[in-house]
Design an enzyme around this catalytic site. Sequence first.
Site, mmCIF file in Angstrom:
data_model
loop_
_atom_site.group_PDB
_atom_site.id
_atom_site.type_symbol
_atom_site.label_atom_id
_atom_site.label_comp_id
_atom_site.label_asym_id
_atom_site.label_seq_id
_atom_site.Cartn_x
_atom_site.Cartn_y
_atom_site.Cartn_z
ATOM 1 C CD GLU D 55 66.282 9.561 117.126
ATOM 2 O OE1 GLU D 55 66.492 9.594 118.358
ATOM 3 O OE2 GLU D 55 65.700 10.488 116.527
ATOM 4 C CG HIS D 124 69.864 18.238 109.565
ATOM 5 N ND1 HIS D 124 70.009 18.785 110.808
ATOM 6 C CD2 HIS D 124 68.545 17.903 109.479
ATOM 7 C CE1 HIS D 124 68.835 18.806 111.424
ATOM 8 N NE2 HIS D 124 67.934 18.271 110.649
HETATM 9 C C1 LIG Z 1 67.673 13.026 118.045
HETATM 10 C C2 LIG Z 1 66.853 13.709 117.007
HETATM 11 N N1 LIG Z 1 65.973 12.980 116.293
HETATM 12 C C3 LIG Z 1 65.249 13.563 115.308
HETATM 13 C C4 LIG Z 1 65.384 14.885 115.024
HETATM 14 C C5 LIG Z 1 64.596 15.522 113.870
HETATM 15 N N2 LIG Z 1 63.598 16.467 114.383
HETATM 16 C C6 LIG Z 1 63.858 17.795 114.425
HETATM 17 S S1 LIG Z 1 62.623 18.638 115.180
HETATM 18 C C7 LIG Z 1 61.718 17.236 115.408
HETATM 19 C C8 LIG Z 1 60.392 17.326 116.111
HETATM 20 C C9 LIG Z 1 60.531 17.915 117.471
HETATM 21 O O1 LIG Z 1 59.291 17.991 118.097
HETATM 22 P P1 LIG Z 1 59.159 18.644 119.530
HETATM 23 O O2 LIG Z 1 60.119 18.005 120.465
HETATM 24 O O3 LIG Z 1 57.727 18.580 119.901
HETATM 25 O O4 LIG Z 1 59.648 20.138 119.355
HETATM 26 P P2 LIG Z 1 59.008 21.268 118.415
HETATM 27 O O5 LIG Z 1 59.638 21.124 117.075
HETATM 28 O O6 LIG Z 1 57.537 21.056 118.387
HETATM 29 O O7 LIG Z 1 59.388 22.555 119.063
HETATM 30 C C10 LIG Z 1 62.387 16.133 114.905
HETATM 31 C C11 LIG Z 1 61.863 14.756 114.934
HETATM 32 C C12 LIG Z 1 66.310 15.612 115.792
HETATM 33 N N3 LIG Z 1 66.506 16.919 115.592
HETATM 34 N N4 LIG Z 1 67.021 14.993 116.774
#
Ligand SMILES: Cc1ncc(C[n+]2csc(CCOP(=O)(O)OP(=O)(O)O)c2C)c(N)n1
Lengths: 362, 362, 320, 320
Positions: D55, D124
């Site tokens: 972000e 959230h």
């Molecule tokens: C700081 C932050 N930004 C955005 C999000 C929203 N978000 C939740 S899961 C996700 C994707 C995560 O991808 P990854 O790190 O590959 O983990 P996975 O879900 O594949 O296990 C996002 C963008 C968040 N939880 N925290």
Amino acid sequence: MIFNDFNPLEDKTFRIIDNEGKVIDKARMPELDQETILNAYKSMLFARTADQMAVSYQRQGRMYTYPPILGQEAIQVAAGMIIREQDWLVPAFREMALMLAKGVSLKEIFLYYLGNEEGSNFAKANHVLPICVPIGSQYLHATGIGYSVKYQQKDEVVFPFIGDGGTSEGDFSEALNFAAVWEAPVVFTIQNNQYAISVPVKSQTRSINLAVKAVGFGMPGIKVDGNDFFAMYVAYKEALEHARAGKGPVLIEAYTYRKGAHTTSDDPSKYRTREEEKSWEKTDPLARLKKYMDSQGIVLENEEELIQSYKEEVDKQFLEAENFRPYDLEDVFNYMYVEMPDDLKRQKANYEQYLSWKEKRK
Amino acid sequence: MIFNDFNPLEDKTFRIIDNEGKVIDKARMPELDQETILNAYKSMLFARTADQMAVSYQRQGRMYTYPPILGQEAIQVAAGMIIREQDWLVPAFREMALMLAKGVSLKEIFLYYLGNEEGSNFAKANHVLPICVPIGSQYLHATGIGYSVKYQQKDEVVFPFIGDGGTSEGDFSEALNFAAVWEAPVVFTIQNNQYAISVPVKSQTRSINLAVKAVGFGMPGIKVDGNDFFAMYVAYKEALEHARAGKGPVLIEAYTYRKGAHTTSDDPSKYRTREEEKSWEKTDPLARLKKYMDSQGIVLENEEELIQSYKEEVDKQFLEAENFRPYDLEDVFNYMYVEMPDDLKRQKANYEQYLSWKEKRK
Amino acid sequence: MVQAINNAFDIKLAEDKTVVMFGEDVGVEGGVFRVTEGLQKKYGVQRVFDTPIAESAIVGTGLGMAMSGLRPVVELQFDGFTYPAFNQIISNVSRMHNRTRGRFKAPMVIRFPYGGAINAIEHHSESPEALYAHIPGIKVVVPSTPYDAKGLMISAIETDDPVIFMEPKRIYRAIKQEVPEEKFSIPIGKAKVLKEGTDVTVIAFGALIRECQKAIVMAEEAGISVELIDLRTIYPIDRETIVNSIKKTGRVVIVAEASESFSVGSELMAIANEEAFLSLEAPPKRVMGFDTIVPLAQGEPYYMVFPDRIFYEIEKTAKY
Amino acid sequence: MVQAINNAFDIKLAEDKTVVMFGEDVGVEGGVFRVTEGLQKKYGVQRVFDTPIAESAIVGTGLGMAMSGLRPVVELQFDGFTYPAFNQIISNVSRMHNRTRGRFKAPMVIRFPYGGAINAIEHHSESPEALYAHIPGIKVVVPSTPYDAKGLMISAIETDDPVIFMEPKRIYRAIKQEVPEEKFSIPIGKAKVLKEGTDVTVIAFGALIRECQKAIVMAEEAGISVELIDLRTIYPIDRETIVNSIKKTGRVVIVAEASESFSVGSELMAIANEEAFLSLEAPPKRVMGFDTIVPLAQGEPYYMVFPDRIFYEIEKTAKY
Ligand SMILES: Cc1ncc(C[n+]2csc(CCOP(=O)(O)OP(=O)(O)O)c2C)c(N)n1
Ligand SMILES: Cc1ncc(C[n+]2csc(CCOP(=O)(O)OP(=O)(O)O)c2C)c(N)n1
Ligand SMILES: [Mg+2]
Ligand SMILES: [Mg+2]
């Protein structure tokens, strides 16, 4: 040391069995007795059963959301076999199987997704942090714990987890850097399941792989086939030894695939093809281990019945979560501070006045 | 391509002349005519003169603070010769010589340290951002500008700067990652002057050098002798070509030494030895270039007079800054928004009422 | 005050092995303001140490330590450099206790010098107390004297909740005061009536207490009796002390350095209304910074709150 | 509202090549709430695209773009994930114009869904408007209807100042309203009187306007005439509209979802005092969230502000 043998700069992947369950690296095959292997498989099977049921509870409208671990069981079960009681688990939010291994109950996990903070108040799990939704931030907590246990001269190792997408957050880099500078006993894992919600890992970074990120911080890194139970087991075993020997942190990229949706509110067909999904089918960690077991004559008896008993167990835990005591006004206020400040007491009292007014109006 | 020849993973350093001014890498020696070399030396000399005078203005209590660039002149003068009018300079806060090269006036730089925001309102400099105090944050702006000029199909390259300490901030990693993913025309420089205030670079990171951090983001990186004018010149020349050719970002670690204090309020004797300082004396960028010039018969005539004229020029600019129009209440309010909102008008009016009350009371 | 805080650290480091202290330049250098001077020498590099430049990491690793048996006291070098750690503070530090229903505590102190009027460059003159006070789950403390600084710091380190400890840098060395060498503490969450009075209540904290005291001299000369309250803790705020005073005087002037909108001043005015509406004889008044960035040195004289301006508003409020 | 915002983007992307749009999952996926759905297909991956998860980078690179000829509209995925970008917003985005005396502008929109009551997991459900409104140099906008969302978004994109645009996620799809297809805009900085009344002024914004409207039905049934103001912009706040109404009714109830201390509620109470003290017939009242983390789904019914509770406070204020 596998960390020397599989250079992420050459994009090597550490793998012990192939997709057919055939041992392709005999020298590094761990010596595990049949029962241990059988139990590992059972743990994966239990996790998969629980995972699928969680998804269906959510579909039935009985749970708010849930992030499936489908396809990532080998990593977590292998880690769970290595991580000791006193070691620290610092999860992201897709480590259900590993949390179970560390003593978190399914009931607690369900309770969380049923919208109750008590689901993070693990009654029996030692040294397990709650899941961490703000991506990357947990990596720093792990590094801090690493410093702490080293300072206190405790024989404890810290195991933080993150996704492929999480490696882009500044906190990820800061955590690796501090851990390296402090030579802290931390085993960092990236579960590279190829996606961050809809974004594929190739849009996340241009590095040849994720393990190579270790280089910029002067620590060992290795890319491991995350769907190969044995490779993951060996990687964690050596990582634990490395950390316990005071050699500082290591980074493990567990290369896997998120077979399910990101969470139950996500629809992967918007951003990936059926072909791609199919092409990963053949790497499924349970199927692979099963094939290996078959080839060795390790027999899982009464699989159907076993799954049935797992389902019953899962359902029992879910019902316990569903029937957890009702959420109270106290639960909103009680834990903000170790002792409730006057301001909160006042707000609570005012709210209670409103509630009694409401009661009277009925 | 020097980026292929000097692998930071092997901790190679790109260098053309040695400490005695002798050419040790003839093949890569740039073809520069005598006048150009002479001018480069003069620019370094001017910068050094201005730098030392800035320190003394501060000592005299005529300026609030100032971060000396003493010892880092070669990097900045070399970069200044490569960076074109349309290219973007995104400074940290220790790039005085480079800002001059890009058209910022000394008067403006002084004005800033005299406590006036007009010192960041460069009248004649094109595409130069103001200095950036929150460490690392500027790197992201540079990456964004990189995206922007690429999107607009402009022939512009972005040159952000940071210190060795700054590489530990999350923003540093995020900026490199985004730039690589976007293949943005950004030439990242780390001025590794061995210290972040009192903290030596070995406490900052365990990576073998700073250039190697490029690897984790899939971009070329190179460690260059930052006190070797020719090496810096060639590095920037190739980096500019690389970026203009659409090949994406590169990372340059300019290995140098902060000969002065962190800022005028710092006392380096608290954290480093005279021996260490002395050992770096022989690498001084001006002395080295001078030795090379001597060996080639490139003569700087009337050096004393030249320095005298520089001093007069610097003093003239300082006096202009000192005699800048007085700071007005307007200057506090005028620029917060493109158009002043009512709230600010009200606060200003209230303050003016107070001022007139104060006036009357006298 | 530098001395007093250093002394508090010395006491806590000596008596409690779980206390560790780190941040940028806090070790060898002893901090850019010398607040941790000599402590690394005395307690070793394991307990007092320098970190790489990464505020999110300083706070985030601090939380990890706090969850695993230590009591970290972390320094962020300046007010303006606390923001890279904002996410760790609001998303992690402040919530860990609540999220886990008390299973984990986060006993840590996040300390930094704050405020302006020292002719600093950009980002070195901020007063972000409202941002932190709005975050549930942390406590925000600001001392105004060396004595208070020591007593409050000892409490902050001993509290099991996370504490933001803001040190008024412009009076780091300005106030000479005898501070007892032995250990003592001052409770967090209690304001202090520094001076009693009957006409107007003045509420302030940190560096501006001194400015208020000067203004009050002017006011008393003009025949206005002023009661002065030092908040000491911004959150949890001490409503009782505040309200008792306002009920008595019926008039209140709030003095602080931050931008006035959505600030501690706003909250104090809200409290005055909620708890003492019928006693109010004049509109509560805030004397604060403009809704602008703190200007550089040449502009600071306009922005900063000086005794003159405080007196001006006290008088207007008294005469209302 | 999702549709209306998407339509605003469509219009601006079509007419202005300098508008670009990015964030996590905004491209291929069209945003987790589908607000940017179809835009990448229509305008290409150069103009509407996915970023890595960072972000600070999303906002920081956006600032770079804004300084070099573009008008970025960046999405932060949720309220709770805006904080890693806090430093970029407060230290860089909000100040660039002032720091350079207008030499650089920062025309960018930072948008995110905010607020609770959607049974989401942690982080959230936040309402961080007070944190952003306290930062000088940015504007903070919150629409309450699809129509407003479109008109305000168009203004936000066209404004040369940086704008924080908070989208009330719980009414993303709840309100059906005909919104004209053609371009129109609504000025930033102006509140709207949604309903006139004489006894009590209710001030709210975003998702809680609907809750207030329900409460007002109850109040009117009880014989209380309520004036309802939708702030629309949190900063710069529209004092004039607010104050005119309070002067008329003498009573004000402020409704919002964030923790009440050091909040927009506090500021509105301060304004009521500063500008309408003599008209106040009852203490201004805020009906807001507690000073706690927003609880998980099972606890939300306590924390969230529902019509019942608003009516309860309106009635008390009216009877005061
Ligand atoms: C700081 C932050 N930004 C955005 C999000 C929203 N978000 C939740 S899961 C996700 C994707 C995560 O991808 P990854 O790190 O590959 O983990 P996975 O879900 O594949 O296990 C996002 C963008 C968040 N939880 N925290
Ligand atoms: C985010 C942030 N944290 C802390 C500081 C305080 N600070 C100013 S300069 C400095 C050291 C910088 O070291 P380095 O990056 O090596 O640059 P150098 O000063 O050597 O040029 C620090 C910690 C800051 N300006 N910004
Ligand atoms: Mg992933
Ligand atoms: Mg340095």
